[in-house]
Scaffold this motif. Sequence first.
Motif, PDB file in Angstrom:
ATOM      1  N   ARG A 121       0.809  -1.436  -0.039  1.00 19.84           N
ATOM      2  CA  ARG A 121      -0.161  -0.027   0.201  1.00 19.84           C
ATOM      3  C   ARG A 121       0.856   1.325  -0.038  1.00 19.84           C
ATOM      4  O   ARG A 121       2.045   1.252   0.574  1.00 19.84           O
ATOM      5  CB  ARG A 121      -0.925   0.010   1.287  1.00 19.84           C
TER       6      ARG A 121
ATOM      7  N   HIS B 139      -3.440  -2.213  -8.780  1.00 21.92           N
ATOM      8  CA  HIS B 139      -4.288  -3.480  -8.848  1.00 21.92           C
ATOM      9  C   HIS B 139      -4.156  -4.030  -7.556  1.00 21.92           C
ATOM     10  O   HIS B 139      -3.379  -4.175  -6.729  1.00 21.92           O
ATOM     11  CB  HIS B 139      -3.699  -4.360  -9.805  1.00 21.92           C
ATOM     12  N   GLU B 140      -5.723  -4.394  -7.235  1.00 19.54           N
ATOM     13  CA  GLU B 140      -5.783  -5.080  -5.826  1.00 19.54           C
ATOM     14  C   GLU B 140      -5.151  -6.573  -6.028  1.00 19.54           C
ATOM     15  O   GLU B 140      -5.643  -7.060  -6.918  1.00 19.54           O
ATOM     16  CB  GLU B 140      -7.105  -5.162  -5.454  1.00 19.54           C
TER      17      GLU B 140
ATOM     18  N   SER C   5      -7.222   2.575  -6.537  1.00 18.52           N
ATOM     19  CA  SER C   5      -6.712   1.702  -5.406  1.00 18.52           C
ATOM     20  C   SER C   5      -5.511   2.437  -4.867  1.00 18.52           C
ATOM     21  O   SER C   5      -4.792   3.025  -5.525  1.00 18.52           O
ATOM     22  CB  SER C   5      -6.317   0.485  -6.123  1.00 18.52           C
ATOM     23  N   ASP C   6      -5.178   2.091  -3.531  1.00 21.07           N
ATOM     24  CA  ASP C   6      -4.004   2.481  -2.974  1.00 21.07           C
ATOM     25  C   ASP C   6      -2.940   1.547  -3.030  1.00 21.07           C
ATOM     26  O   ASP C   6      -1.856   1.857  -2.433  1.00 21.07           O
ATOM     27  CB  ASP C   6      -4.190   3.204  -1.505  1.00 21.07           C
ATOM     28  N   HIS C   7      -3.132   0.625  -3.815  1.00 19.03           N
ATOM     29  CA  HIS C   7      -1.947  -0.400  -3.919  1.00 19.03           C
ATOM     30  C   HIS C   7      -0.870   0.211  -5.001  1.00 19.03           C
ATOM     31  O   HIS C   7      -1.174   0.939  -5.833  1.00 19.03           O
ATOM     32  CB  HIS C   7      -2.675  -1.781  -4.741  1.00 19.03           C
TER      33      HIS C   7
END
Length: 122
Positions: A24, A105-106, A99-101
Amino acid sequence: MEWLVATGIGLVTATGIYLLLRGRTFPVVLGLSLLGYAVNVFIFVMGRLWTDAPPILVGAEPVADPLPQALVLTAIVIGFATTGFVVELALRSAHESGSDHVDGHEPGVRLGADQRGDGGSA
């Protein structure tokens, strides 16, 4: 005393590297900040702490070295600016990708053919 300071710097450095390797963006920002703090303390400790020592040579008495203090002060300012820039990049990335990845991508979510970037061929 030196062992305690060295152990503390090592622990903060290890924690910063661990956070940098997370998936993250917020832990990555914290890891960068912790690494900056560890480097600042390391530079400051390498300059030794003097009590009642003038920073300018006036006689035969020992003098304090002002260079590590100036380097740490400069590093604090640069680190603050860098942290602000990285936070802005993380917010922009999270806004655009949803997304904060760190790679956008999660984990565990399969990508469709249009999201793979291979031109749609399977």
